[in-house]
Design a protein around this motif. Structure first.
Motif, PDB file in Angstrom:
ATOM      1  N   PRO A  67       0.919  -1.136   0.189  1.00  0.00           N
ATOM      2  CA  PRO A  67       0.164   0.153  -0.064  1.00  0.00           C
ATOM      3  C   PRO A  67       0.705   1.354  -0.027  1.00  0.00           C
ATOM      4  CG  PRO A  67      -0.046  -0.923   2.105  1.00  0.00           C
ATOM      5  CD  PRO A  67       1.086  -1.931   1.209  1.00  0.00           C
ATOM      6  N   TYR A  68       2.304   1.272   0.174  1.00  0.00           N
ATOM      7  CA  TYR A  68       2.941   2.276   0.151  1.00  0.00           C
ATOM      8  C   TYR A  68       3.484   2.602  -1.267  1.00  0.00           C
ATOM      9  CZ  TYR A  68       2.519   1.724   5.141  1.00  0.00           C
ATOM     10  OH  TYR A  68       1.982   1.509   6.469  1.00  0.00           O
ATOM     11  N   LYS A  69       3.147   1.532  -2.114  1.00  0.00           N
ATOM     12  CA  LYS A  69       3.646   1.579  -3.468  1.00  0.00           C
ATOM     13  C   LYS A  69       2.580   2.167  -4.338  1.00  0.00           C
ATOM     14  CE  LYS A  69       8.371   0.114  -3.371  1.00  0.00           C
ATOM     15  NZ  LYS A  69       8.708  -0.995  -3.214  1.00  0.00           N
ATOM     16  N   LYS A  70       1.072   1.581  -3.911  1.00  0.00           N
ATOM     17  CA  LYS A  70       0.038   1.708  -4.499  1.00  0.00           C
ATOM     18  C   LYS A  70       0.022   1.380  -5.963  1.00  0.00           C
ATOM     19  CE  LYS A  70      -0.810   5.628  -0.886  1.00  0.00           C
ATOM     20  NZ  LYS A  70      -1.217   4.550   0.067  1.00  0.00           N
ATOM     21  N   PRO A  71       0.038  -0.027  -6.087  1.00  0.00           N
ATOM     22  CA  PRO A  71      -0.379  -0.308  -7.466  1.00  0.00           C
ATOM     23  C   PRO A  71      -1.468  -0.098  -8.093  1.00  0.00           C
ATOM     24  CG  PRO A  71      -0.497  -2.227  -6.085  1.00  0.00           C
ATOM     25  CD  PRO A  71      -0.232  -1.008  -4.902  1.00  0.00           C
ATOM     26  N   GLN A  72      -1.615  -0.178  -9.483  1.00  0.00           N
ATOM     27  CA  GLN A  72      -2.730   0.274 -10.161  1.00  0.00           C
ATOM     28  C   GLN A  72      -4.039  -0.588 -10.041  1.00  0.00           C
ATOM     29  OE1 GLN A  72      -2.971   3.126 -11.689  1.00  0.00           O
ATOM     30  NE2 GLN A  72      -4.957   2.810 -12.376  1.00  0.00           N
ATOM     31  N   GLN A  73      -3.901  -1.844  -9.611  1.00  0.00           N
ATOM     32  CA  GLN A  73      -5.138  -2.596  -9.385  1.00  0.00           C
ATOM     33  C   GLN A  73      -5.655  -2.243  -8.032  1.00  0.00           C
ATOM     34  OE1 GLN A  73      -4.004  -6.914  -9.128  1.00  0.00           O
ATOM     35  NE2 GLN A  73      -2.319  -6.452  -7.822  1.00  0.00           N
ATOM     36  N   LEU A  74      -4.888  -1.614  -7.219  1.00  0.00           N
ATOM     37  CA  LEU A  74      -5.373  -1.169  -5.777  1.00  0.00           C
ATOM     38  C   LEU A  74      -6.060   0.086  -5.967  1.00  0.00           C
ATOM     39  CD1 LEU A  74      -5.695  -1.356  -2.658  1.00  0.00           C
ATOM     40  CD2 LEU A  74      -3.294  -0.400  -2.410  1.00  0.00           C
ATOM     41  N   LEU A  75      -5.464   1.065  -6.669  1.00  0.00           N
ATOM     42  CA  LEU A  75      -6.085   2.444  -6.857  1.00  0.00           C
ATOM     43  C   LEU A  75      -7.254   2.170  -7.641  1.00  0.00           C
ATOM     44  CD1 LEU A  75      -2.817   4.365  -7.482  1.00  0.00           C
ATOM     45  CD2 LEU A  75      -4.082   4.507  -5.640  1.00  0.00           C
ATOM     46  N   GLU A  76      -7.574   1.338  -8.628  1.00  0.00           N
ATOM     47  CA  GLU A  76      -8.777   1.231  -9.259  1.00  0.00           C
ATOM     48  C   GLU A  76      -9.840   0.965  -8.254  1.00  0.00           C
ATOM     49  OE1 GLU A  76      -8.249  -1.676 -12.042  1.00  0.00           O
ATOM     50  OE2 GLU A  76      -6.640  -0.510 -13.332  1.00  0.00           O
ATOM     51  N   VAL A  77      -9.861   0.202  -7.135  1.00  0.00           N
ATOM     52  CA  VAL A  77     -10.856  -0.184  -6.065  1.00  0.00           C
ATOM     53  C   VAL A  77     -10.875   1.042  -4.927  1.00  0.00           C
ATOM     54  CG1 VAL A  77     -11.474  -1.830  -4.390  1.00  0.00           C
ATOM     55  CG2 VAL A  77     -10.262  -2.713  -6.633  1.00  0.00           C
ATOM     56  N   ASN A  78      -9.594   1.165  -4.765  1.00  0.00           N
ATOM     57  CA  ASN A  78      -9.448   2.487  -3.636  1.00  0.00           C
ATOM     58  C   ASN A  78      -8.629   3.462  -4.088  1.00  0.00           C
ATOM     59  OD1 ASN A  78      -9.426   4.156  -1.634  1.00  0.00           O
ATOM     60  ND2 ASN A  78      -8.514   2.460   0.029  1.00  0.00           N
ATOM     61  N   PRO A  79      -9.284   4.717  -4.272  1.00  0.00           N
ATOM     62  CA  PRO A  79      -8.353   5.768  -5.120  1.00  0.00           C
ATOM     63  C   PRO A  79      -7.500   6.376  -3.918  1.00  0.00           C
ATOM     64  CG  PRO A  79     -10.632   6.220  -5.454  1.00  0.00           C
ATOM     65  CD  PRO A  79     -10.731   5.020  -4.379  1.00  0.00           C
ATOM     66  N   ARG A  80      -7.790   6.071  -2.606  1.00  0.00           N
ATOM     67  CA  ARG A  80      -6.915   6.508  -1.610  1.00  0.00           C
ATOM     68  C   ARG A  80      -5.423   5.434  -1.410  1.00  0.00           C
ATOM     69  NH1 ARG A  80     -10.092   6.789   3.617  1.00  0.00           N
ATOM     70  NH2 ARG A  80      -8.083   7.699   4.668  1.00  0.00           N
ATOM     71  N   GLY A  81      -5.751   4.439  -2.028  1.00  0.00           N
ATOM     72  CA  GLY A  81      -4.681   3.408  -2.132  1.00  0.00           C
ATOM     73  C   GLY A  81      -4.355   2.611  -0.867  1.00  0.00           C
ATOM     74  N   LEU A  82      -5.466   2.649   0.132  1.00  0.00           N
ATOM     75  CA  LEU A  82      -5.140   1.686   1.409  1.00  0.00           C
ATOM     76  C   LEU A  82      -5.754   0.419   1.377  1.00  0.00           C
ATOM     77  CD1 LEU A  82      -6.340   4.521   4.124  1.00  0.00           C
ATOM     78  CD2 LEU A  82      -4.059   4.455   2.753  1.00  0.00           C
ATOM     79  N   VAL A  83      -5.068  -0.405   2.015  1.00  0.00           N
ATOM     80  CA  VAL A  83      -5.730  -1.732   2.251  1.00  0.00           C
ATOM     81  C   VAL A  83      -6.175  -1.799   3.514  1.00  0.00           C
ATOM     82  CG1 VAL A  83      -4.029  -3.006   0.813  1.00  0.00           C
ATOM     83  CG2 VAL A  83      -3.382  -2.542   3.293  1.00  0.00           C
ATOM     84  N   PRO A  84      -7.334  -2.502   3.728  1.00  0.00           N
ATOM     85  CA  PRO A  84      -8.109  -3.571   2.589  1.00  0.00           C
ATOM     86  C   PRO A  84      -8.819  -3.061   1.723  1.00  0.00           C
ATOM     87  CG  PRO A  84      -9.329  -3.431   4.756  1.00  0.00           C
ATOM     88  CD  PRO A  84      -8.063  -2.617   4.842  1.00  0.00           C
ATOM     89  N   ALA A  85      -8.824  -3.552   0.313  1.00  0.00           N
ATOM     90  CA  ALA A  85      -9.785  -3.177  -0.602  1.00  0.00           C
ATOM     91  C   ALA A  85     -10.356  -4.565  -1.121  1.00  0.00           C
ATOM     92  CB  ALA A  85      -8.994  -2.470  -1.547  1.00  0.00           C
ATOM     93  N   LEU A  86     -11.574  -4.452  -1.607  1.00  0.00           N
ATOM     94  CA  LEU A  86     -12.381  -5.776  -1.878  1.00  0.00           C
ATOM     95  C   LEU A  86     -13.132  -5.471  -3.397  1.00  0.00           C
ATOM     96  CD1 LEU A  86     -12.988  -8.430  -0.448  1.00  0.00           C
ATOM     97  CD2 LEU A  86     -15.058  -7.370  -0.068  1.00  0.00           C
ATOM     98  N   ARG A  87     -12.563  -6.369  -4.159  1.00  0.00           N
ATOM     99  CA  ARG A  87     -13.272  -6.122  -5.560  1.00  0.00           C
ATOM    100  C   ARG A  87     -14.239  -7.378  -5.636  1.00  0.00           C
ATOM    101  NH1 ARG A  87     -13.220  -4.436 -10.696  1.00  0.00           N
ATOM    102  NH2 ARG A  87     -11.344  -2.636 -10.539  1.00  0.00           N
TER     103      ARG A  87
END
Ligand SMILES: N[C@@H](CCC(=O)N[C@@H](CS)C(=O)NCC(=O)O)C(=O)O
Length: 247
Positions: A67-87
């Motif tokens: 979450p400190y590198k915020k990959p695109q697949q995470l940002l697509e679900v959570n624009p803030r780039g925090l985990v957890p995120a669920l798709r």
């Protein structure tokens, strides 16, 4: 050791891969699935959602992200780039408590919120207490560097935990009685970290073995879903090392 070890805040000390039983669970859930949990092995907020998935016995895919590198697949679900995120299919969401409620609303597998409306409200009220008082209290205590504020924040955390224990079912061992439910899951990752992080770093005491609190801690630590999502001790020691000032 798979962790960065220095004081540069952009290169915090954290692991990129679960260890122990948590790694076994990651490996069991590596296949592509429409329900995807984006998580980080050290994160207690992720562990809440992960425990819920395990307790419910749902099929899902666990995807380890940084979450400190915020990959695109995470940002697509959570624009803030925090985990957890669920798709879930083409929809996604984030915030651990919201995600736990979403999993409840799917009505698949074991329900973690009771069916009686008053007990549901009681669970939500004390889940709010965990989020509003216990979780921030844990970090205030961990981050406190001088002895005076460590004592102050340690007492504050104990007081907030006591309020939760007083609101719990008298015989337990869990919050509502013999079964682990929503409030226990909300609290579980921090219970794990009391012994694994606050004990070594802040001298957090083991519970009095005859207390209601000891029975609760023990039941949470023994729970299969908690164990299945918990890494080995070294991962937590390393992950929180940046807060460490010897007491
Ligand atoms: N309130 C959020 C907190 C989530 C959170 O703080 N996650 C941390 C990891 S434990 C994170 O993603 N940090 C990345 C960052 O701060 O950029 C929740 O309940 O899900």
């Amino acid at each position: 050791m798979d962790a960065n070890q220095n004081n540069d805040p952009t290169k915090k000390t954290y692991h990129k891969r679960a260890t122990g039983k948590a790694l076994e669970t990651v490996e069991k859930h590596s296949q592509d699935h429409e329900l995807k949990l984006f998580g980080s092995c050290f994160c207690p907020f992720v562990q809440r959602v992960w425990i819920s998935l395990e307790m419910k016995g749902l099929d899902y895919q666990y995807i380890e992200v940084d979450p400190y590198k915020k990959p695109q697949q995470l940002l697509e679900v959570n624009p803030r780039g925090l985990v957890p995120a669920l798709r879930h299919g083409d929809w996604g969401c984030y915030e651990s408590t919201v995600l736990m409620e979403y999993l409840e609303d799917l009505q698949m597998g074991e329900a973690l919120l009771p069916s009686v409306p008053k007990l549901r409200a009681h669970s939500r009220l004390w889940s709010d207490h965990v989020n509003r008082h216990i979780v921030p209290g844990f970090y205030r205590y961990l981050q406190a560097q001088d002895e005076k504020s460590q004592i102050e924040h340690g007492e504050e955390l104990k007081e907030q935990i006591s309020k939760l224990v007083d609101a719990a079912d008298k015989s337990g061992p869990f919050f509502l009685g013999s079964k682990m439910t929503f409030v226990d899951v909300q609290m579980a990752p921090w219970v794990v970290r009391l012994r694994k992080v606050l004990h070594p770093y802040r001298g957090w005491p083991d519970p009095d073995p005859t207390s209601r609190w000891a029975a609760w801690v023990d039941a949470i630590e023994q729970d299969h879903a908690v164990r299945a999502t918990t890494s080995t001790d070294a991962l937590y020691i390393d992950s929180y090392e940046r807060y460490f000032v010897r007491v």
